[in-house]
Design a protein around this motif. Structure first.
Motif, short mmCIF file in Angstrom:
data_model
loop_
_atom_site.label_atom_id
_atom_site.label_comp_id
_atom_site.label_asym_id
_atom_site.label_seq_id
_atom_site.Cartn_x
_atom_site.Cartn_y
_atom_site.Cartn_z
N ILE A 116 0.82 -1.23 0.08
CA ILE A 116 -0.01 0.15 -0.11
C ILE A 116 0.77 1.32 -0.18
N SER A 121 -2.96 5.66 1.33
CA SER A 121 -4.32 5.36 1.94
C SER A 121 -5.15 6.75 1.97
N THR A 129 -5.01 -0.73 6.93
CA THR A 129 -5.12 0.59 6.89
C THR A 129 -6.09 1.16 8.09
N VAL A 171 -7.30 2.95 -1.32
CA VAL A 171 -5.49 2.70 -1.38
C VAL A 171 -4.94 2.63 -2.75
#
Length: 83
Positions: A32, A35, A56, A75
Motif C-alpha cells: 500500500i 491510503s 489501513t 488505497v
C-alpha cells in the motif's frame, strides 16, 4: 478491490478506530503506497489515519446517534521488486 461493508455502532462523543485488512484482496508482492479516507458527512471528523503493512486504519469522531454514515478507504498500490 472492494471489501464488504461493515456496520459499526459509535456514540456521538466517541472517537473510534476503523480498520481494513487488505491481505485477502492485494496480490503477493504488492504494497500500500497511500491510503485515503473520506467520510460521507461534515458531521464526522477524520482525526488521524495510518498504514501498517496491509492494514489501513482511521480514527473518526463526531456524528449523531442512530444515523448511518459511510466511511470509505481507497488505497494506491505499489509493487516490491526483489533483486
Amino acid at each position: 478491490a472492494i471489501q464488504d461493508q461493515v456496520d459499526v455502532t459509535k456514540s456521538t462523543g466517541g472517537v473510534l478506530d476503523y480498520a481494513f485488512n487488505w491481505t485477502d484482496v492485494i496480490s503477493a508482492g504488492e504494497t500500500i503506497s497511500t491510503s485515503n479516507w473520506t467520510v460521507s458527512s461534515s458531521e464526522l471528523t477524520l482525526v488521524s489515519s495510518t498504514v501498517n503493512g496491509l492494514t489501513t486504519s482511521a480514527f473518526i469522531s463526531g456524528g449523531r446517534n442512530n444515523y448511518f454514515y459511510q466511511i470509505t478507504n481507497k488505497v494506491v498500490l505499489g509493487f516490491v521488486y526483489l533483486i
